[in-house]
Design an enzyme around this catalytic site. Sequence first.
Site, mmCIF file in Angstrom:
data_model
loop_
_atom_site.group_PDB
_atom_site.id
_atom_site.type_symbol
_atom_site.label_atom_id
_atom_site.label_comp_id
_atom_site.label_asym_id
_atom_site.label_seq_id
_atom_site.Cartn_x
_atom_site.Cartn_y
_atom_site.Cartn_z
ATOM 1 N N GLY A 1 42.776 44.837 42.228
ATOM 2 C CA GLY A 1 43.891 44.731 43.171
ATOM 3 C C GLY A 1 43.346 44.483 44.562
ATOM 4 N N GLU B 1 37.553 45.667 41.569
ATOM 5 C CA GLU B 1 37.638 44.201 41.585
ATOM 6 C C GLU B 1 38.710 43.867 42.616
ATOM 7 O OE1 GLU B 1 35.701 42.228 39.968
ATOM 8 O OE2 GLU B 1 34.943 43.366 38.263
ATOM 9 N N CYS C 1 42.608 35.608 42.854
ATOM 10 C CA CYS C 1 41.522 36.290 43.582
ATOM 11 C C CYS C 1 40.344 35.358 43.762
ATOM 12 C CB CYS C 1 41.112 37.556 42.859
ATOM 13 S SG CYS C 1 40.647 37.289 41.151
HETATM 14 P P1 NAD Z 1 47.638 45.999 44.902
HETATM 15 O O1 NAD Z 1 46.392 46.587 45.462
HETATM 16 O O2 NAD Z 1 48.867 46.011 45.717
HETATM 17 O O3 NAD Z 1 48.036 46.712 43.522
HETATM 18 C C1 NAD Z 1 47.158 46.764 42.425
HETATM 19 C C2 NAD Z 1 47.548 47.920 41.536
HETATM 20 O O4 NAD Z 1 47.288 49.144 42.214
HETATM 21 C C3 NAD Z 1 49.022 47.957 41.129
HETATM 22 O O5 NAD Z 1 49.118 48.305 39.777
HETATM 23 C C4 NAD Z 1 49.573 49.055 42.016
HETATM 24 O O6 NAD Z 1 50.705 49.710 41.486
HETATM 25 C C5 NAD Z 1 48.408 50.009 42.073
HETATM 26 N N1 NAD Z 1 48.430 50.948 43.199
HETATM 27 C C6 NAD Z 1 49.084 50.821 44.382
HETATM 28 N N2 NAD Z 1 48.839 51.909 45.164
HETATM 29 C C7 NAD Z 1 48.006 52.708 44.453
HETATM 30 C C8 NAD Z 1 47.382 53.954 44.723
HETATM 31 N N3 NAD Z 1 47.563 54.597 45.879
HETATM 32 N N4 NAD Z 1 46.595 54.499 43.773
HETATM 33 C C9 NAD Z 1 46.380 53.850 42.602
HETATM 34 N N5 NAD Z 1 46.946 52.677 42.294
HETATM 35 C C10 NAD Z 1 47.748 52.105 43.213
HETATM 36 O O7 NAD Z 1 47.224 44.523 44.461
HETATM 37 P P2 NAD Z 1 48.170 43.386 43.874
HETATM 38 O O8 NAD Z 1 49.030 42.879 44.975
HETATM 39 O O9 NAD Z 1 48.791 43.845 42.618
HETATM 40 O O10 NAD Z 1 47.098 42.274 43.482
HETATM 41 C C11 NAD Z 1 46.649 41.294 44.356
HETATM 42 C C12 NAD Z 1 45.249 41.623 44.827
HETATM 43 O O11 NAD Z 1 44.400 41.749 43.702
HETATM 44 C C13 NAD Z 1 44.641 40.490 45.639
HETATM 45 O O12 NAD Z 1 43.930 41.031 46.722
HETATM 46 C C14 NAD Z 1 43.689 39.825 44.664
HETATM 47 O O13 NAD Z 1 42.630 39.131 45.252
HETATM 48 C C15 NAD Z 1 43.222 40.996 43.871
HETATM 49 N N6 NAD Z 1 42.698 40.576 42.570
HETATM 50 C C16 NAD Z 1 41.354 40.707 42.348
HETATM 51 C C17 NAD Z 1 40.823 40.299 41.133
HETATM 52 C C18 NAD Z 1 39.353 40.423 40.855
HETATM 53 O O14 NAD Z 1 38.982 40.350 39.697
HETATM 54 N N7 NAD Z 1 38.501 40.622 41.837
HETATM 55 C C19 NAD Z 1 41.677 39.772 40.145
HETATM 56 C C20 NAD Z 1 43.023 39.661 40.405
HETATM 57 C C21 NAD Z 1 43.523 40.092 41.632
#
Ligand code: NAD
Length: 505
Positions: free
Chosen positions: A224, A246, A280
């Site tokens: 995320g 990640e 990402c």
């Molecule tokens: P996000 O960080 O908003 O959410 C990711 C997950 O974390 C969700 O399931 C969310 O409910 C959960 N979450 C939110 N607050 C939390 C907390 N306090 N504790 C635990 N979990 C919590 O990210 P997003 O908008 O879902 O995804 C987009 C981001 O992900 C972009 O920055 C993208 O680059 C990244 N991404 C990285 C990869 C990689 O492999 N490096 C792959 C895909 C996406």
Amino acid sequence: MTATIESPTSTGPATPTFDSLNPANGDVVGTHPIASKADVDAAVARAREAADWWGNLTFKERAEFLLTWRSVMTRRIAQLADISHLETGKPHSDAQLEIIMAIDHITWAAKHAEKVLGPHKVKSGLLMANQASTVEYKQLGVIGVIGPWNYPVFTPMGSIAYALAAGNTVVFKPSEYTPGVGQWLADTMTEVVHGRAVLQVVTGLGETGNALCTADVDKLAFTGSGPTGKKVMAACATNLTPVIIEAGGKDSLIVDEDADLAKAAEAALWGGMSNAGQTCIGTERVYVHEKVFDSFMTEILDQAKDLRAGADPDAKIGPITMPSQLKIIKSHLDDAVAKGAHVALGGPDAVGERFVQPTILTHVPEDSTEITNETFGPTLAINPVKNMDEAVKLTNATAYGLAGAVFSKKQGMEVARRVRSGMTSINSVIAFAGVPSLPFGGVGQSGFGRIHGPDGLKEFTYAKAITRQKFKPLMMLTSFTRDAKTDNKALTMITMMHGGKKTLK
Ligand code: NAD
């Protein structure tokens, strides 16, 4: 995504729920429970019980189940792609492509787990020549996986499939934007393992994710954004739970003077605009050798002329899945233009209420947010560079370090090695993600730890070292009976082995 509390029923207290919405039109796609801390703890307890069974199967037995699951997924691919298309807005064919790649990863993980993780003999060395030494990689137990919405199948599968193949059970918290996809994955795996809690899903918002971080899991794999990754790490620290992070990126595509410009433009366009730029490892910056900059621009603008975002089946770009991202995309474009960037296609006005039309800016100041921060929209910042040294320098001048691409006939490998990132593809874009035997992950603000490949399997295990005494030692070193004579013998031996002047060959 909206959260609601259902009214109490005669059978029990209110169950908080949330809706997942179709980002193309706002329609409700599904309603899902918000798992509480108690729900998450109960799921982890069930996973631990199931781990006793799953972890004690042989690699071959686990592979059988995983390969059956992969076949179910392959046969029902249209069903899963439908849910992903509705929840993310991405075109159906893109949703299908992502699942195809995930299927390949499950297959690889299932087929290679034994070879990578099973017992290996290692040399014991002269000092311990009487020992037979082996190393093997044991499963950790229960893995918590927290996933994003942009690739709701492929991305979490990089953790789920590899953790399962290594012998762990998994509790998965999908993004609140794609809970239906997560539920589908858990339901089909549960069907395959005859109801055992090998892969469970807990749906909910950030709080549910936080509950998983502080639950009794042996490792937490998070994908995320960086800011959430920091919260995840802090929460996991309470129980000393190890984490994989990640996170996001600001990848560049570098175009050398000898590159095939048509192919480079095609790759930049797809790398930057597919999935509405919500990737990402998507291309966000392009650095082009100044000698070919104008030709490259002519090429990419020509290729982009029919590309558009929309909800109809002919549109190759879908909506922005997370409405709050629209403001960020607009602010990056505004900042770049205010600082002097040139609009070659689209522009700040391309940001609509749900869709963003393809946007290409050139001569974007390196201190603008369009260059420094993850934009996560269908935009490209294309800048000329004097040479490959400058391209590498600018590429590396970022806090992120996830992936990237290089287009060059002669210097591809050399330039790729100098880019500070976890993955680079030469003369293609994002190719490494489709190679299951390659590790996937970043450095710096893009996170740490690896999924995919042998490293990805090992990530969900601990190394177990075993020595077995084969015969009496020539010198008994590990005993209080050791005397001065033995000490002298050991010293003579180590001096003979390591005391001479040696040069590395
Ligand atoms: P996000 O960080 O908003 O959410 C990711 C997950 O974390 C969700 O399931 C969310 O409910 C959960 N979450 C939110 N607050 C939390 C907390 N306090 N504790 C635990 N979990 C919590 O990210 P997003 O908008 O879902 O995804 C987009 C981001 O992900 C972009 O920055 C993208 O680059 C990244 N991404 C990285 C990869 C990689 O492999 N490096 C792959 C895909 C996406």
